[in-house]
Design a protein around this motif. Structure first.
Motif, PDB file in Angstrom:
ATOM      1  N   ASP A   1      -0.682   9.782   0.624  1.00 23.95           N
ATOM      2  CA  ASP A   1      -0.968   8.657   1.414  1.00 23.95           C
ATOM      3  C   ASP A   1      -0.299   7.164   0.957  1.00 23.95           C
ATOM      4  O   ASP A   1      -0.836   6.321   1.597  1.00 23.95           O
TER       5      ASP A   1
ATOM      6  N   LEU B   1       3.058   5.364   1.260  1.00 27.09           N
ATOM      7  CA  LEU B   1       4.139   5.585   1.975  1.00 27.09           C
ATOM      8  C   LEU B   1       5.264   4.312   1.476  1.00 27.09           C
ATOM      9  O   LEU B   1       4.867   3.276   0.942  1.00 27.09           O
TER      10      LEU B   1
ATOM     11  N   GLY C   1      -2.336  -7.714  -0.586  1.00 29.19           N
ATOM     12  CA  GLY C   1      -2.283  -6.752   0.258  1.00 29.19           C
ATOM     13  C   GLY C   1      -0.960  -5.760   0.473  1.00 29.19           C
ATOM     14  O   GLY C   1      -1.014  -4.936   0.956  1.00 29.19           O
TER      15      GLY C   1
ATOM     16  N   LYS D   1      -0.052  -3.595  -4.565  1.00 25.53           N
ATOM     17  CA  LYS D   1      -0.044  -3.760  -6.057  1.00 25.53           C
ATOM     18  C   LYS D   1      -1.010  -3.088  -6.928  1.00 25.53           C
ATOM     19  O   LYS D   1      -0.789  -2.182  -7.698  1.00 25.53           O
TER      20      LYS D   1
ATOM     21  N   LEU E   1       0.943   5.709   9.526  1.00 26.69           N
ATOM     22  CA  LEU E   1      -0.051   5.512   9.264  1.00 26.69           C
ATOM     23  C   LEU E   1      -1.026   5.295  10.519  1.00 26.69           C
ATOM     24  O   LEU E   1      -2.126   5.579  10.695  1.00 26.69           O
TER      25      LEU E   1
END
Ligand SMILES: Nc1ncnc2c1ncn2[C@@H]1O[C@H](COP(=O)(O)OP(=O)(O)O)[C@@H](O)[C@H]1O
Ligand SMILES: [Mg+2]
Length: 610
Positions: free
Chosen positions: A297, A299, A330, A333, A501
């Protein structure tokens, strides 16, 4: 060798390891005793004055009582007031070791404690200490790394150590000990090179070493092995006979078990003699199977994951480092930091964690305490970890709530030694999320730490949010400029990853127009994309071309609110939370708002309620 591993990709900024720090104090004892600050040689004064420094350095940061120093330095010829004479030497040394410092800060390198003195120096400041650490490490790695480490260790030797005090009783034992360590280092180096298949090349070196010290059986063993592997069986047997005769003549003993066993194997032409045997000195972790680069999950992160793995590989080989994960809110990191922690965990590397938060920014050493307090929970372990040079870190952990510890050099140094002490059981990862919100004292300490990591197996992995003004901008910049720093900047998700996604969340097939709308609206920012998809899923929107316009409509509010992000940083939690909530829209989840606002979920919940 050290820098190349950090050349991971174009956006991983490589930095040379050239140590050009101004004023880095170095003391060399492996040869004539010298000291330098940066490139500038320091004059340490006469032999007695220098002896004071050497006695303290050899005590490795332990306090040496005044009587022991005076006894070593003057022996039976003590002056009338030995303590006073010693104090004069110490104050001269302080002035010479820290020429640029103001008088009141001069006691940082040589401290007085109780009825004695001690040095406070990072482990790479003294060549003897560095040599010993390298030698320790050499026993735990593969042959190639061992050879490299030992080569580095032996290169520190410039001549006989402590030669000018060779007749002094206090120096004798140390000279003998260092000589023995060097002999062992040389033997291990040749053993490693033998394992690397250099048998024929090593024979002359081994002959010389045997001639130098014919009673060291290990040298005979290596020589026999090298001769045998160089297809010189007859010479190998002759060497064995020579060894036997020498030991019998000089000591009246037979060869020890290692040499006898080798003799049997040579006579039996044992096939395992030619196959380099794996060293068994210490358990070596099996090389990890070539990993899946990124979990399912996650990517578009192969490049970033490679940087993370490279840093951890380096750590496993004993290389310290600083890996900074930089980017806007967002972008992912924290997620990369989590991956670094997961991989370290899989490799049984100890990870200490901390997280900066806007609310705790004012608490001195808050992040440092988050890192270390869990390790200090058990009293006996706490005692052991905060002993020796780490003693001065105690004040940080003994504080009552609300008290602020001082950020003096002694405290920074003590904390540094705490980290060093923790590496006694193996390498250490310090994982710090949202460095930009860590308190200034902790940031200063991290900078202090990474500057002194030369031979300490610590990897600092930290995330830093960019695109906003931070209070400690300068400290953060300084950190990223450290020679050991590597910087990873996670990129925006590609259109393909976005479509992927979308399909996972809303089900397929996904219209390219729809995917494009999602990509444009969120600029490939994973957090915004996840929020957008959450909202669309709640409304049961199908990802077809007809709904592409709707995405733009739903998403534009979030995007226009991004402008808020650029507004001035607001200190109180409520506005911070409000701002983050506005950015994410009505469907925002608590974790997402918390992530964007840089607060814990509890703080965020409180902020939302306000
Ligand atoms: N490469 C990625 N692929 C898919 N989801 C991601 C990726 N990177 C991050 N995410 C998700 O996006 C959200 C925000 O990521 P996060 O790491 O918290 O961002 P940051 O710390 O940069 O603000 C999280 O839910 C995270 O799991
Ligand atoms: Mg984060």
């Amino acid at each position: 060798m050290r820098t190349s591993r950090r050349r991971i990709s174009s956006s991983t900024v490589p930095r040379g390891r050239a140590r050009v720090e101004n004023g880095q104090l170095r003391i060399s004892l492996l040869g004539t005793c010298t000291a330098s600050s940066g490139d500038v040689p320091l004059d340490l004064g006469g032999p007695r004055q220098r002896a004071v420094l050497v006695v303290l350095v050899l005590a490795r940061g332990e306090v040496v009582p005044v009587e022991r120093i005076t006894e070593a330095v003057w022996g039976d010829h003590a002056p009338a007031d030995p303590a006073g004479a010693l104090q004069a030497y110490v104050s001269h040394l302080r002035r010479r070791l820290q020429p640029g410092s103001a008088a009141r800060t001069r006691s940082a390198v040589i401290v007085s404690e109780g009825r004695g003195y001690a040095v406070r120096l990072p482990p790479d400041a003294v060549d003897v200490w560095r040599f010993e650490r390298l030698l320790d490490r050499s026993g735990t790695t593969d042959a190639a790394t061992t050879a490299q480490i030992l080569g580095e260790a032996l290169a520190l030797w410039r001549g006989p150590p402590l030669a000018e005090w060779a007749d002094e009783p206090w120096a004798e034992a140390e000279i003998a000990r260092l000589g023995e360590l060097r002999a062992v280092a040389r033997e291990r180096l040749l053993e490693a090179r033998l394992e690397l298949g250099e048998a024929a090349l090593l024979v002359p070196d081994l002959e010389t070493m045997v001639a130098e010290e014919p009673l060291r059986e290990e040298r005979w063993r290596l020589l026999v092995l090298a001769l045998y592997r160089a297809h010189r069986q007859a010479d190998a047997l002759t060497a064995l006979r020579r060894a036997r005769t020498t030991l019998a003549d000089e000591l009246g003993v037979d060869p020890g078990p290692a040499l006898r066993e080798l003799e049997e194997r040579v006579l039996a032409q044992s096939p395992d003699l030619v196959v380099p045997t794996q060293r068994t000195r210490a358990p070596v972790a099996p090389p990890p199977a070539e990993p899946v680069l990124a979990p399912d999950d996650l990517l578009d992160r192969n490049r970033e994951m490679r940087a993370v793995r490279a840093a951890l590989d380096g750590l496993a080989a004993g290389e310290p480092g600083l890996l900074l994960i930089e980017g806007p809110a967002g972008i992912g990191k924290t997620r990369l930091l989590t991956e670094a922690r997961r991989i370290a965990g899989e490799r049984s590397v100890r990870v200490l964690t901390a997280r900066g938060s806007q609310l705790e920014k004012a608490f001195g050493f808050g992040a440092v305490r988050q890192l270390f307090e869990p390790e200090l929970a058990v009293p006996e372990r706490r005692e052991a970890l905060l002993a020796g040079a780490a003693v001065s870190a105690r004040t940080v952990f003994d504080l009552a709530p609300g008290e602020s510890p001082d950020g003096s050099f002694a405290v920074l140094h003590g904390l540094y030694w705490l980290a060093v002490n923790l590496t006694a059981d193996g390498p250490l990862v310090l994982a710090v999320d949202d460095l930009q919100w860590c308190d200034s004292a902790s940031l200063r300490w991290l900078a202090y730490l990474v500057r002194r990591l030369d031979a300490v197996p610590v990897l600092v992995v930290a995330t830093v949010r960019t695109g906003e003004q931070h209070v400690d901008e300068e400290l953060l910049t300084e950190l990223s400029m450290e020679p050991v720093a590597a910087v990873v900047r996670p990129a925006a998700l590609s259109l393909e990853a976005t479509a992927d996604l979308v399909a996972r969340r809303l089900g397929g097939p996904v219209s390219p127009l729809f995917a494009l709308a999602c990509h444009r609206t969120t600029s490939g920012n994973p957090l915004l994309l996840r929020q957008l998809l959450r909202g669309l899923e709640a409304d049961a929107v199908r990802p077809d071309a007809a709904h592409a316009d709707m995405v733009v409509a739903v998403g534009s509010r979030a995007v226009s609110s991004m402008v808020l992000m650029r507004l001035r940083r607001l200190p109180a939690p409520a506005p911070v939370v409000a701002r983050a909530a506005a950015v994410l829209g009505d469907g925002a989840s608590l974790p997402a708002v918390a992530a964007l606002a840089g607060l814990s979920e509890a703080e965020t919940a409180a902020g939302l309620a306000a």
